[in-house]
Design an enzyme around this catalytic site. Sequence first.
Site, PDB file in Angstrom:
ATOM      1  N   THR A 349       0.913  -1.239   0.275  1.00 44.13           N
ATOM      2  CA  THR A 349       0.094  -0.089  -0.002  1.00 44.13           C
ATOM      3  C   THR A 349       0.862   1.364   0.120  1.00 44.13           C
ATOM      4  O   THR A 349       0.223   2.374   0.023  1.00 44.13           O
ATOM      5  CB  THR A 349      -1.033   0.017   1.137  1.00 44.13           C
ATOM      6  OG1 THR A 349      -0.154  -0.785   2.286  1.00 44.13           O
ATOM      7  CG2 THR A 349      -2.366  -0.615   0.995  1.00 44.13           C
ATOM      8  N   GLU A 350       2.196   1.007   0.356  1.00 43.69           N
ATOM      9  CA  GLU A 350       2.922   2.201   0.213  1.00 43.69           C
ATOM     10  C   GLU A 350       4.456   1.733   0.026  1.00 43.69           C
ATOM     11  O   GLU A 350       4.898   0.678   0.528  1.00 43.69           O
ATOM     12  CB  GLU A 350       3.182   3.264   1.253  1.00 43.69           C
ATOM     13  CG  GLU A 350       1.795   4.022   1.624  1.00 43.69           C
ATOM     14  CD  GLU A 350       2.188   4.938   2.877  1.00 43.69           C
ATOM     15  OE1 GLU A 350       3.071   5.337   3.279  1.00 43.69           O
ATOM     16  OE2 GLU A 350       1.024   5.334   3.440  1.00 43.69           O
ATOM     17  N   ASN A 351       5.153   2.248  -1.082  1.00 42.64           N
ATOM     18  CA  ASN A 351       6.619   2.057  -1.445  1.00 42.64           C
ATOM     19  C   ASN A 351       7.054   3.117  -2.357  1.00 42.64           C
ATOM     20  O   ASN A 351       6.405   3.563  -3.097  1.00 42.64           O
ATOM     21  CB  ASN A 351       6.776   0.669  -2.231  1.00 42.64           C
ATOM     22  CG  ASN A 351       8.096   0.462  -2.440  1.00 42.64           C
ATOM     23  OD1 ASN A 351       8.518   0.110  -3.643  1.00 42.64           O
ATOM     24  ND2 ASN A 351       8.876   0.174  -1.257  1.00 42.64           N
TER      25      ASN A 351
END
Length: 442
Positions: A349-351
């Site tokens: 969901t975040e990178n």
Amino acid sequence: MRTRRADFPHGFLFGTATSAYQIEGHAHGGAGPTHWDSFAATPGNVAGAETGARACDHYHRYAQDLDLAAGAGFDIYRFSTSWARIQPEGTGAPNPQGLDFYDRLVDAALARGLRPALTLYHWELPAPLADRGGWANRDIAPRLAEFGQIVAARLGDRLWSAAPVNEPWCIAWLGHFHGVHAPGLRDIRATARAAHHILLAHGQTVAAWRAAGLGNLGAVLNFEYALPAEDNPGAVTAAATYDACYNRFFLEALFRGGYPEAALAGLGPHLPRGWERDFDTIRAPLDWLGINYYTCKRLVAAPGPWPGLAERPGPLPKTDMGWEICPEGLAHVLNLVPGYTGDLPLYVTENGMAAPDRKQAGAIDDADRIAYLDAHLDVARAAIAAGVPLKGYMVWSLLDNYEWALGYAKRFGLVHVDFDSLARTPKASYHALARALTGRTA
């Protein structure tokens, strides 16, 4: 980019993520004060004493920003709602301007073919709730569930997914133990209680959403690959302690109904009375788990009280945050998590990475970000081939934005924002992703 959409299974979803206080412009739309406003107003807490009052002015420019997200070929737009914009007092009747804004935002995302992925809370607590003890006060749990019910009643018929809280570790530890995020405490008792109450609030909110008929509900946790920085027992113990607090504390609570012993060694005496009885609520069934991953940490033993550890710099190339670029850490996390979650769908969901992006001749050549994304997408593809139920990947972030205590100095965006004119300029990474996801050649 080496990566192409066709390299991933049919139906694999790509997206980008943002958060309310970091991009919207908190001064607009009837939003009430948050603990980030008071934290930033305290000298020395935030670079340049900068706040999210204007940020990227997404409140007025959301249509342009969603055009950018859709133009890159993304499937998912992950966003958060500002609690203080919808409930300025943290409780009570909602602010119509706030709900109307998110109504317009969700409709605009859908009109562009983007799936709206809601994060209910991304760190900006209404100041009146902070005055009552914030996350250290057990009453915060039903308050978040009430907020969640208001949002679900207005937006729930059009949301693709929803999660109650972004990155519980950051809220508990950065805000209550290290003191570098709002509310700026350095208090182990507040840390333990905040960590537990975040989980309780998560569970109560999921239950309220299920009762309201909302589906595709998940949780979003952050992970770091914990490594001993030295070849000795003290460093091994330090890495295990860090891993227990950062990676396993929230994961074990959500999926096994307990906390790791290595974390309880320090936090246990400070947890609220009767905490053991809350896991039936905390373990509310989920439809997916979100993984936020950026870097690894190298640990050594350090003198002093628990947790008795310190970080050491590593040998790998660094981002503009000073974080090591460590794709193998994402591989470690994607192997770790299914041991807790089984075949539950997973999403990154975040990178992403902060880089010293400078405009030259009207363009931003962020080749370092392209290489970072390629390397982590290689890991994601390999994990899928090995049987990990990874179903999507989201880049942080669409826009350069307010980076909390670092103000506007660190740029994570695929799109450059001039914080004077607020002009948006897609970077080379944006164009590379657009070609990878859409198949366009230019």
